[in-house]
Design an enzyme around this catalytic site. Sequence first.
Site, PDB file in Angstrom:
ATOM      1  N   ASP A 100      25.646 -42.093 -11.695  1.00  0.00           N
ATOM      2  CA  ASP A 100      26.405 -43.437 -11.497  1.00  0.00           C
ATOM      3  C   ASP A 100      25.640 -45.101 -11.770  1.00  0.00           C
ATOM      4  O   ASP A 100      26.113 -45.460 -11.998  1.00  0.00           O
ATOM      5  CB  ASP A 100      28.031 -43.400 -10.940  1.00  0.00           C
ATOM      6  CG  ASP A 100      27.664 -43.740  -9.136  1.00  0.00           C
ATOM      7  OD1 ASP A 100      27.757 -42.815  -8.116  1.00  0.00           O
ATOM      8  OD2 ASP A 100      25.848 -43.829  -8.759  1.00  0.00           O
ATOM      9  N   HIS A 115      20.555 -34.944 -11.186  1.00  0.00           N
ATOM     10  CA  HIS A 115      21.467 -34.934 -12.630  1.00  0.00           C
ATOM     11  C   HIS A 115      21.381 -35.691 -13.398  1.00  0.00           C
ATOM     12  O   HIS A 115      22.439 -35.803 -14.419  1.00  0.00           O
ATOM     13  CB  HIS A 115      22.518 -34.197 -11.982  1.00  0.00           C
ATOM     14  CG  HIS A 115      22.780 -33.527 -10.857  1.00  0.00           C
ATOM     15  ND1 HIS A 115      23.619 -33.075 -10.002  1.00  0.00           N
ATOM     16  CD2 HIS A 115      21.782 -32.294 -11.123  1.00  0.00           C
ATOM     17  CE1 HIS A 115      23.258 -31.760  -9.638  1.00  0.00           C
ATOM     18  NE2 HIS A 115      22.310 -31.289  -9.863  1.00  0.00           N
ATOM     19  N   CYS A 126      15.203 -35.144 -31.636  1.00  0.00           N
ATOM     20  CA  CYS A 126      14.153 -35.731 -31.379  1.00  0.00           C
ATOM     21  C   CYS A 126      13.762 -36.489 -29.577  1.00  0.00           C
ATOM     22  O   CYS A 126      14.596 -36.223 -29.396  1.00  0.00           O
ATOM     23  CB  CYS A 126      13.716 -36.609 -32.293  1.00  0.00           C
ATOM     24  SG  CYS A 126      14.776 -38.418 -32.123  1.00  0.00           S
ATOM     25  N   CYS A 145      16.779 -40.476 -36.038  1.00  0.00           N
ATOM     26  CA  CYS A 145      17.063 -39.175 -36.607  1.00  0.00           C
ATOM     27  C   CYS A 145      18.140 -38.279 -37.537  1.00  0.00           C
ATOM     28  O   CYS A 145      17.442 -37.916 -38.130  1.00  0.00           O
ATOM     29  CB  CYS A 145      16.025 -38.119 -35.579  1.00  0.00           C
ATOM     30  SG  CYS A 145      16.663 -37.171 -34.871  1.00  0.00           S
ATOM     31  N   THR A 183      29.153 -34.811   0.208  1.00  0.00           N
ATOM     32  CA  THR A 183      28.583 -33.932  -1.462  1.00  0.00           C
ATOM     33  C   THR A 183      28.994 -32.736  -0.658  1.00  0.00           C
ATOM     34  O   THR A 183      29.021 -32.701   0.595  1.00  0.00           O
ATOM     35  CB  THR A 183      26.968 -33.563  -1.418  1.00  0.00           C
ATOM     36  OG1 THR A 183      26.810 -32.245  -2.256  1.00  0.00           O
ATOM     37  CG2 THR A 183      26.589 -33.669  -0.479  1.00  0.00           C
ATOM     38  N   ASN A 208      30.165 -37.641   6.191  1.00  0.00           N
ATOM     39  CA  ASN A 208      31.908 -35.926   5.240  1.00  0.00           C
ATOM     40  C   ASN A 208      33.081 -36.368   6.057  1.00  0.00           C
ATOM     41  O   ASN A 208      32.807 -35.428   7.149  1.00  0.00           O
ATOM     42  CB  ASN A 208      31.367 -34.900   4.813  1.00  0.00           C
ATOM     43  CG  ASN A 208      31.976 -34.357   3.743  1.00  0.00           C
ATOM     44  OD1 ASN A 208      33.256 -34.312   3.356  1.00  0.00           O
ATOM     45  ND2 ASN A 208      31.302 -33.781   2.967  1.00  0.00           N
TER      46      ASN A 208
HETATM   47  C1  BV8 Z   1      20.764 -24.439 -12.910  1.00  0.00           C
HETATM   48  C2  BV8 Z   1      26.097 -34.484 -13.761  1.00  0.00           C
HETATM   49  C3  BV8 Z   1      18.749 -23.137 -13.296  1.00  0.00           C
HETATM   50  C4  BV8 Z   1      26.878 -33.834 -15.160  1.00  0.00           C
HETATM   51  C5  BV8 Z   1      26.172 -32.188 -12.295  1.00  0.00           C
HETATM   52  C6  BV8 Z   1      27.277 -18.784  -9.864  1.00  0.00           C
HETATM   53  C7  BV8 Z   1      26.883 -18.955  -7.987  1.00  0.00           C
HETATM   54  C8  BV8 Z   1      25.550 -19.803  -7.909  1.00  0.00           C
HETATM   55  C9  BV8 Z   1      25.507 -20.940  -8.966  1.00  0.00           C
HETATM   56  C10 BV8 Z   1      25.856 -20.661 -10.004  1.00  0.00           C
HETATM   57  C11 BV8 Z   1      26.090 -19.979 -10.714  1.00  0.00           C
HETATM   58  N1  BV8 Z   1      26.685 -20.058 -11.452  1.00  0.00           N
HETATM   59  C12 BV8 Z   1      25.888 -21.140 -12.038  1.00  0.00           C
HETATM   60  C13 BV8 Z   1      25.507 -21.719 -11.144  1.00  0.00           C
HETATM   61  C14 BV8 Z   1      23.985 -22.572 -11.068  1.00  0.00           C
HETATM   62  C15 BV8 Z   1      24.835 -23.598 -11.493  1.00  0.00           C
HETATM   63  C16 BV8 Z   1      25.854 -24.085  -9.959  1.00  0.00           C
HETATM   64  O1  BV8 Z   1      25.465 -24.186  -8.370  1.00  0.00           O
HETATM   65  N2  BV8 Z   1      27.012 -23.496 -10.824  1.00  0.00           N
HETATM   66  C17 BV8 Z   1      28.290 -23.984  -9.453  1.00  0.00           C
HETATM   67  C18 BV8 Z   1      28.940 -24.498  -9.669  1.00  0.00           C
HETATM   68  C19 BV8 Z   1      28.520 -22.850  -8.005  1.00  0.00           C
HETATM   69  N3  BV8 Z   1      23.892 -24.873 -11.358  1.00  0.00           N
HETATM   70  C20 BV8 Z   1      23.372 -25.383 -12.316  1.00  0.00           C
HETATM   71  O2  BV8 Z   1      23.741 -24.500 -13.198  1.00  0.00           O
HETATM   72  C21 BV8 Z   1      22.166 -26.226 -11.769  1.00  0.00           C
HETATM   73  N4  BV8 Z   1      21.266 -26.288 -12.940  1.00  0.00           N
HETATM   74  O3  BV8 Z   1      21.018 -23.620 -11.814  1.00  0.00           O
HETATM   75  O4  BV8 Z   1      19.635 -24.134 -14.047  1.00  0.00           O
HETATM   76  C22 BV8 Z   1      18.106 -22.769 -14.592  1.00  0.00           C
HETATM   77  C23 BV8 Z   1      16.614 -22.629 -14.273  1.00  0.00           C
HETATM   78  C24 BV8 Z   1      15.556 -23.035 -15.149  1.00  0.00           C
HETATM   79  C25 BV8 Z   1      15.749 -23.013 -16.628  1.00  0.00           C
HETATM   80  C26 BV8 Z   1      17.386 -23.185 -16.635  1.00  0.00           C
HETATM   81  C27 BV8 Z   1      18.462 -22.418 -16.128  1.00  0.00           C
HETATM   82  C28 BV8 Z   1      22.216 -27.796 -12.860  1.00  0.00           C
HETATM   83  C29 BV8 Z   1      23.726 -28.286 -11.995  1.00  0.00           C
HETATM   84  C30 BV8 Z   1      23.509 -29.670 -12.635  1.00  0.00           C
HETATM   85  C31 BV8 Z   1      25.119 -29.469 -13.078  1.00  0.00           C
HETATM   86  N5  BV8 Z   1      25.712 -31.022 -13.606  1.00  0.00           N
HETATM   87  N6  BV8 Z   1      26.780 -33.410 -12.521  1.00  0.00           N
HETATM   88  C32 BV8 Z   1      28.145 -34.655 -14.597  1.00  0.00           C
HETATM   89  O5  BV8 Z   1      27.731 -35.358 -13.860  1.00  0.00           O
HETATM   90  O6  BV8 Z   1      28.548 -34.931 -15.513  1.00  0.00           O
HETATM   91  S1  BV8 Z   1      26.989 -31.431 -10.986  1.00  0.00           S
HETATM   92  C33 BV8 Z   1      27.912 -32.820 -10.230  1.00  0.00           C
HETATM   93  O7  BV8 Z   1      28.965 -31.759  -9.326  1.00  0.00           O
HETATM   94  C34 BV8 Z   1      27.559 -33.369  -9.092  1.00  0.00           C
HETATM   95  O8  BV8 Z   1      26.134 -33.944 -10.222  1.00  0.00           O
HETATM   96  C35 BV8 Z   1      27.213 -32.929  -8.172  1.00  0.00           C
HETATM   97  O9  BV8 Z   1      25.830 -31.990  -8.076  1.00  0.00           O
HETATM   98  C36 BV8 Z   1      28.101 -32.193  -7.977  1.00  0.00           C
HETATM   99  C37 BV8 Z   1      29.578 -32.033  -7.390  1.00  0.00           C
HETATM  100  O10 BV8 Z   1      29.413 -32.066  -6.106  1.00  0.00           O
HETATM  101  P1  BV8 Z   1      29.652 -33.211  -4.871  1.00  0.00           P
HETATM  102  O11 BV8 Z   1      28.822 -34.424  -5.445  1.00  0.00           O
HETATM  103  O12 BV8 Z   1      29.199 -32.832  -3.831  1.00  0.00           O
HETATM  104  O13 BV8 Z   1      31.098 -33.550  -5.477  1.00  0.00           O
HETATM  105  P2  BV8 Z   1      32.201 -32.846  -4.627  1.00  0.00           P
HETATM  106  O14 BV8 Z   1      33.677 -33.483  -5.315  1.00  0.00           O
HETATM  107  O15 BV8 Z   1      32.206 -31.528  -4.910  1.00  0.00           O
HETATM  108  O16 BV8 Z   1      32.543 -32.995  -3.282  1.00  0.00           O
HETATM  109  C38 BV8 Z   1      32.230 -34.039  -3.042  1.00  0.00           C
HETATM  110  C39 BV8 Z   1      32.349 -34.433  -1.170  1.00  0.00           C
HETATM  111  O17 BV8 Z   1      32.208 -36.192  -0.780  1.00  0.00           O
HETATM  112  C40 BV8 Z   1      33.698 -33.255  -0.583  1.00  0.00           C
HETATM  113  O18 BV8 Z   1      32.521 -32.851   1.136  1.00  0.00           O
HETATM  114  C41 BV8 Z   1      34.271 -34.554   0.254  1.00  0.00           C
HETATM  115  O19 BV8 Z   1      35.056 -33.995   1.306  1.00  0.00           O
HETATM  116  C42 BV8 Z   1      33.474 -35.747   0.470  1.00  0.00           C
HETATM  117  N7  BV8 Z   1      33.977 -36.504   0.377  1.00  0.00           N
HETATM  118  C43 BV8 Z   1      34.884 -37.762  -0.281  1.00  0.00           C
HETATM  119  N8  BV8 Z   1      35.366 -38.762  -0.248  1.00  0.00           N
HETATM  120  C44 BV8 Z   1      34.164 -39.263   0.802  1.00  0.00           C
HETATM  121  C45 BV8 Z   1      33.298 -38.231   0.938  1.00  0.00           C
HETATM  122  N9  BV8 Z   1      32.307 -38.495   2.179  1.00  0.00           N
HETATM  123  C46 BV8 Z   1      32.435 -39.514   2.707  1.00  0.00           C
HETATM  124  N10 BV8 Z   1      33.035 -40.884   1.948  1.00  0.00           N
HETATM  125  C47 BV8 Z   1      33.554 -40.515   1.781  1.00  0.00           C
HETATM  126  N11 BV8 Z   1      34.480 -41.715   1.253  1.00  0.00           N
HETATM  127 ZN    ZN Z   2      16.724 -37.702 -32.874  1.00  0.00          ZN
END
Ligand code: BV8
Ligand code: ZN
Length: 241
Positions: A100, A115, A126, A145, A183, A208
């Site tokens: 964001d 991310h 491209c 392109c 997170t 958190n």
């Molecule tokens: C990769 C961008 C390899 C897009 C995002 C099975 C088991 C384990 C792992 C995997 C699996 N299958 C696949 C995987 C790997 C996978 C993964 O981890 N999956 C998870 C779901 C199990 N990861 C990937 O695929 C990553 N890539 O591993 O690549 C590879 C290597 C070489 C070559 C090829 C491939 C890529 C992961 C990135 C995905 N993109 N975002 C978009 O945003 O649209 S992920 C997205 O979700 C976020 O970026 C963030 O990472 C995640 C959300 O998590 P949080 O930010 O923690 O948010 P959440 O809602 O979960 O929690 C909020 C927290 O805040 C809570 O704890 C809450 O209590 C707290 N809170 C609430 N209010 C407040 C607060 N805290 C403080 N103050 C407040 N007011």
């Molecule tokens: Zn292009």
Amino acid sequence: MFESVSDLIRDAEKIVFVTGAGISQESGIPTFRGKDGYWRKYDPMQLATIDAFYKNPKLVWEWYEDRRKNILAAHPNKGHLAISDLAKYKDVIVLTQNIDGLHQRAGSNQVLELHGSIIRIKCTVCDFKDNITDSFDGLPPKCKCGEILRPDVVWFGEALPQDIWHDAINHAKSCDVMIIVGTSLAVSPANTLPIFAKQNGAVLIEVNPERTVMSEYMDLSITETSANALPQLISLLEFRR
Ligand code: BV8
Ligand code: ZN
């Protein structure tokens, strides 16, 4: 609690923040897994993956455009601003999972976007890349392109940008204190950063309102919202400099 934390921060040279959707929650941006979370309505595996994009680029673009409008209308909150203030006294690096841009809009200038960014687009073929600020005529938008453009974010199953991930690990390994804010630590490899820090002797502090899968691994858990806790922490520091 805050006194002991501020002592730790006061004596630290380098502080690394790992942030997630929770730090933007008080700016009105829904988290992923929270009760109002994005992923309550949508299945992330149906939207935040390369397959989903190629299956239905228009639907995925509509989701991102909807989020982008909400994000551009939002403002950094006191949590983002406190991190930016702290950088006046300490070497502060922000490793964010958020797309964001609110840390940068709060004035933080050492931010690694693990991310990607919702206000950047890139071509699916491209090497065109650019920032976007206004809306598109039609979705999915087209590159000069002729191919379709995509949001410059990291989808599930995609690798994080090599250089950014490499730098993030180095920062995690070389900090005195790591503060993990808003997170669930559910997504890898971002959720390994506290392990790198701990292995290199850093103190881990979690901010958190809820416990996470790594809370017992932390040296300190502050169960408060970030917009509440972070300004208190930083003001204590300012007072005790
Ligand atoms: C990769 C961008 C390899 C897009 C995002 C099975 C088991 C384990 C792992 C995997 C699996 N299958 C696949 C995987 C790997 C996978 C993964 O981890 N999956 C998870 C779901 C199990 N990861 C990937 O695929 C990553 N890539 O591993 O690549 C590879 C290597 C070489 C070559 C090829 C491939 C890529 C992961 C990135 C995905 N993109 N975002 C978009 O945003 O649209 S992920 C997205 O979700 C976020 O970026 C963030 O990472 C995640 C959300 O998590 P949080 O930010 O923690 O948010 P959440 O809602 O979960 O929690 C909020 C927290 O805040 C809570 O704890 C809450 O209590 C707290 N809170 C609430 N209010 C407040 C607060 N805290 C403080 N103050 C407040 N007011
Ligand atoms: Zn292009």
